[in-house]
Scaffold this active site. Structure first.
Site, PDB file in Angstrom:
ATOM      1  N   ARG A 170      62.758  84.181  64.117  1.00  0.00           N
ATOM      2  CA  ARG A 170      61.980  85.227  64.789  1.00  0.00           C
ATOM      3  C   ARG A 170      61.864  85.035  66.303  1.00  0.00           C
ATOM      4  O   ARG A 170      62.046  85.999  67.050  1.00  0.00           O
ATOM      5  CB  ARG A 170      60.594  85.376  64.161  1.00  0.00           C
ATOM      6  N   GLY A 225      54.500  94.226  53.841  1.00  0.00           N
ATOM      7  CA  GLY A 225      55.167  92.931  53.723  1.00  0.00           C
ATOM      8  C   GLY A 225      54.408  91.894  54.535  1.00  0.00           C
ATOM      9  O   GLY A 225      53.630  91.091  54.015  1.00  0.00           O
ATOM     10  N   CYS A 245      72.738  73.907  68.356  1.00  0.00           N
ATOM     11  CA  CYS A 245      73.446  73.974  69.630  1.00  0.00           C
ATOM     12  C   CYS A 245      73.495  75.392  70.163  1.00  0.00           C
ATOM     13  O   CYS A 245      74.553  76.041  70.198  1.00  0.00           O
ATOM     14  CB  CYS A 245      74.833  73.372  69.464  1.00  0.00           C
ATOM     15  N   GLU A 246      72.348  75.892  70.534  1.00  0.00           N
ATOM     16  CA  GLU A 246      72.166  77.219  71.142  1.00  0.00           C
ATOM     17  C   GLU A 246      70.983  77.084  72.088  1.00  0.00           C
ATOM     18  O   GLU A 246      69.938  76.557  71.679  1.00  0.00           O
ATOM     19  CB  GLU A 246      71.768  78.270  70.085  1.00  0.00           C
TER      20      GLU A 246
HETATM   21  C1  LIG Z   1      60.559  96.048  56.165  1.00  0.00           C
HETATM   22  C2  LIG Z   1      60.045  97.195  55.399  1.00  0.00           C
HETATM   23  C3  LIG Z   1      58.732  97.206  54.946  1.00  0.00           C
HETATM   24  C4  LIG Z   1      57.738  96.104  55.238  1.00  0.00           C
HETATM   25  O1  LIG Z   1      57.393  96.057  56.580  1.00  0.00           O
HETATM   26  P1  LIG Z   1      56.212  95.094  57.072  1.00  0.00           P
HETATM   27  O2  LIG Z   1      56.149  95.312  58.521  1.00  0.00           O
HETATM   28  O3  LIG Z   1      56.594  93.710  56.706  1.00  0.00           O
HETATM   29  O4  LIG Z   1      54.973  95.537  56.367  1.00  0.00           O
HETATM   30  C5  LIG Z   1      58.322  98.289  54.182  1.00  0.00           C
HETATM   31  N1  LIG Z   1      59.163  99.304  53.890  1.00  0.00           N
HETATM   32  C6  LIG Z   1      60.430  99.321  54.325  1.00  0.00           C
HETATM   33  C7  LIG Z   1      61.300 100.464  53.963  1.00  0.00           C
HETATM   34  C8  LIG Z   1      60.914  98.278  55.087  1.00  0.00           C
HETATM   35  O5  LIG Z   1      62.176  98.311  55.529  1.00  0.00           O
END
Ligand SMILES: *Cc1c(COP(=O)(O)O)cnc(C)c1O
Length: 421
Positions: free
Chosen positions: A312, A275, A343-344
């Site tokens: 994040r 991801g 407001c945090e």
């Molecule tokens: C969040 C997640 C990913 C992706 O993780 P990244 O760190 O963004 O690459 C892949 N597989 C599962 C099952 C996840 O929960």
């Protein structure tokens, strides 16, 4: 490498000045670079190509369908964790057979939807989930392709909220229990066990935890086969880290070499679920300075983006580099807390950012490395309008999620009959 860079002192996203987009769209907005998405996918998939891998983009990192389609056109499948994400992947044009459904809490209606869609793999995380899936599949007259997601009990050495492979985490099936469950799946006519899956966490900056986890999974595959069970696939998850501020994560080539070393000889089809590494550095969050507030101890640069747009830093103590859209290389710098209007006290986007000393209201700033877990985690807390999203491609840009108006936001609520006038 990404396509956000200065030209004559102005920040560009590929061939478009960020200030030009801001003038057209208003701030705050996320800006993604199609060329960067493409490059990141090609580098990652290219490194693994000789291993014959299927790369399933983890949609939760950034679920805009324009992002998903950009990657799908390059050959990516999708890793989804809800029916909503599955619908997005299908809407983006990802072929169903390239979709993996992950997550510890798939509901029965979600399972039924995914079975009807004909997805390629269910990553099952518990015995009750296995039984529920078997029952739903039998009821629909379908066979569910199943991988068991195991918990290898490996610490990913990342922020504790994004480590997922330790024994105490909610994810995966204990390695010791996996063989019996795999055999159970093989015995159920509505299930087809196809392999093993593992995902130990996110933003990993060293290979060692991966190596340890993959070695344990390889041993499991060998023992399942010794039991006479068929294992065709190995899904090695995502998790590869990126540079936010000074990290030095492994590059995809080193990651691929480690994969070849640990599981290369197993004769399995490999699946990956990256991801962050695909989208993280392909996006920035563009925001305007509202006020500069100097106090006795600190300078606060108050901007129109906030923790609801990018959570994040508040959630994971994450660091994001902040740069002015108008670069003045020689300007004197002063450390500033970049904060939002929410407001945090935790509504901080960056601590100690080195911004030009004379930064003033109206200045545009870019919060870097915001393409992953940014817009996808945004909320409307403080009844702030949902953040807009823009994609740039060469010298064109397109609003891939417009900012709704207040009317649309507030009219989601309904007054009960007893409160009507
Ligand atoms: C969040 C997640 C990913 C992706 O993780 P990244 O760190 O963004 O690459 C892949 N597989 C599962 C099952 C996840 O929960």
């Amino acid at each position: 490498m990404n396509h956000f860079e200065y030209r004559d002192g102005r920040l560009f996203a590929e061939g478009v000045a960020v200030a030009e987009i801001a003038a057209a769209v208003g701030t705050p907005f996320y800006c993604y670079s199609a060329a960067t998405l493409t490059r990141h996918y090609q580098v990652f998939a290219g490194a693994l190509a000789s291993l014959g891998a299927l790369v399933c983009y983890a949609v939760k990192a950034n679920s805009n369908i324009a992002v998903i389609r950009t990657l799908a056109r390059l050959g990516a499948g999708a890793d989804v964790v809800s029916e909503g994400e599955l619908r997005r992947a299908l809407a983006a044009g990802v072929p169903a057979e390239k979709i993996v459904f992950s997550g510890v809490g798939k509901t029965r209606p979600e399972m039924a939807f995914a079975l009807e869609a004909g997805i390629g793999q269910f990553n099952v995380e518990s015995a009750p989930e296995l039984e529920a899936l078997a029952e739903i599949a039998a009821g629909l007259g379908r066979t569910a392709p199943v991988a068991l997601r195991v918990n290898p009990d490996v610490d990913a050495n990342t922020h504790h909220k994004i480590a997922t492979g330790r024994k105490e985490d909610k994810f995966g099936i204990d390695l010791a229990l996996a063989p019996a469950l795999y055999a159970r799946a093989a015995a159920l006519p509505s299930l087809k066990p196809v392999g093993i899956a593992v995902h130990i966490g996110s933003q990993l900056t060293t290979l060692d935890p991966f190596r340890a986890a993959f070695a344990r999974v390889a041993a499991l595959v060998r023992s399942l086969r010794a039991q006479g069970l068929t294992v065709e696939r190995l899904d090695l998850g995502g998790g590869l880290g990126i540079v936010y501020e000074g990290e030095s994560p492994p590059n995809p080539a080193d990651y691929a070499a480690m994969v070849a070393e640990t599981v290369g000889g197993l004769d399995v089809k490999l699946v990956f679920e990256p991801g962050r590494v695909l989208v993280g550095n392909a996006g920035i969050l563009v925001t305007s300075v509202i006020f500069v507030k100097d106090t006795a101890t600190k300078r606060f640069v108050i901007v129109d983006a906030a923790m609801n747009d990018l959570i994040r830093p508040a959630l994971y103590d994450a660091k994001h580099n902040v740069v002015p859209a108008a670069d003045r290389r020689n300007a004197a710098r002063r450390a500033a807390e970049v904060v939002g209007p929410v407001c945090e006290t935790g509504d901080v986007l960056a601590r100690g950012a080195a911004l030009p000393d004379d930064i003033a209201a109206g200045a545009l700033l870019a919060i870097e490395s915001a393409g992953a877990y940014g817009a996808a985690m945004a909320s409307t807390y403080n009844t702030r309008l949902p953040v807009a999203e823009v994609m740039v491609n060469g010298d064109q840009f397109f609003v891939i999620r417009p900012r709704p108006d207040y009317e649309a936001l507030i009219s989601l609520d309904r007054l009960p009959t007893w409160l009507e006038d």
